[in-house]
Design a protein around this motif. Sequence first.
Motif, short mmCIF file in Angstrom:
data_model
loop_
_atom_site.label_atom_id
_atom_site.label_comp_id
_atom_site.label_asym_id
_atom_site.label_seq_id
_atom_site.Cartn_x
_atom_site.Cartn_y
_atom_site.Cartn_z
N SER A 32 39.05 49.75 65.78
CA SER A 32 38.18 50.97 66.17
C SER A 32 37.38 51.52 65.02
O SER A 32 36.65 52.09 64.68
N ILE A 33 38.49 52.05 63.96
CA ILE A 33 38.40 52.31 62.83
C ILE A 33 37.50 51.84 61.66
O ILE A 33 36.25 52.99 61.48
N ILE A 34 36.93 50.86 61.91
CA ILE A 34 36.61 49.79 60.88
C ILE A 34 34.81 49.95 61.48
O ILE A 34 33.77 50.40 60.69
N TYR A 35 34.50 49.27 62.82
CA TYR A 35 33.59 50.17 63.32
C TYR A 35 33.14 51.49 63.59
O TYR A 35 31.86 51.22 63.09
N ASN A 36 33.39 52.29 63.65
CA ASN A 36 32.88 53.75 63.10
C ASN A 36 32.64 54.35 62.69
O ASN A 36 31.90 54.78 61.94
N ILE A 37 33.38 53.97 61.89
CA ILE A 37 33.42 54.27 59.56
C ILE A 37 31.90 52.86 58.81
O ILE A 37 31.14 53.47 58.87
N GLY A 38 31.29 51.89 59.73
CA GLY A 38 30.92 50.97 59.67
C GLY A 38 29.43 52.11 60.30
O GLY A 38 28.01 50.99 59.42
N ARG A 39 29.38 52.43 60.96
CA ARG A 39 28.26 53.16 62.11
C ARG A 39 27.32 51.90 62.35
O ARG A 39 25.87 52.53 62.03
N GLY A 40 27.39 50.80 62.72
CA GLY A 40 25.93 49.97 62.87
C GLY A 40 26.06 48.72 61.67
O GLY A 40 25.09 48.82 62.00
#
Length: 184
Positions: A32-40
């Motif tokens: 979740s952290i990585i996904y959110n930082i990745g912003r798509g």
Amino acid sequence: MKDDKNIIDRLKRHDEAALNEIMNEYLPLVSSIIYNIGRGSLTAEDIEEAAMDTFITLWKNCKKIQYGSLRGYICTISKTKAFDKLDSVRKNITVDIDEFGCAAEDGFSIEYRLEQADANEILYRIIQELDPEDREIVIRYYYYYQRIGVIADHMGISIDNVKVRLHRARARIKKLIEQGGYKL
């Protein structure tokens, strides 16, 4: 986890079962952290790779973990791995010029893309009007996704100073956009 001390002790003894327990517990949070930082910007494979890198780093540095800080330590590693992955993805971006020339399958027309290009050009000119230090902070924060603490360290100023400058820069950008006759 319920018993951080026990699991940390086991991890420090390189007990693979302890690492598996930690992975089972924290993989959703890490992803979740990585996904959110990745912003798509990151693919599922990128997220999975960064998550696995997080646990590998945890394994290699398990002697550094303090009792009561396992979750925070894992979150910090996750953030670092997410930013590392973003950097590596951005370095390998290529643009297919032919794709830009026609209506894309994603539903965006050439007109929409040209409007976006115009908006980007306007924003670029406005950012160029900022003081050099403010401009650097804005670019580091919004383009390179650097954290405020990293920006402060790099520029040799306090975190509070970065926050104040970022706030003022946003206000200045908004004012310049509105003066240009554009609505937000």
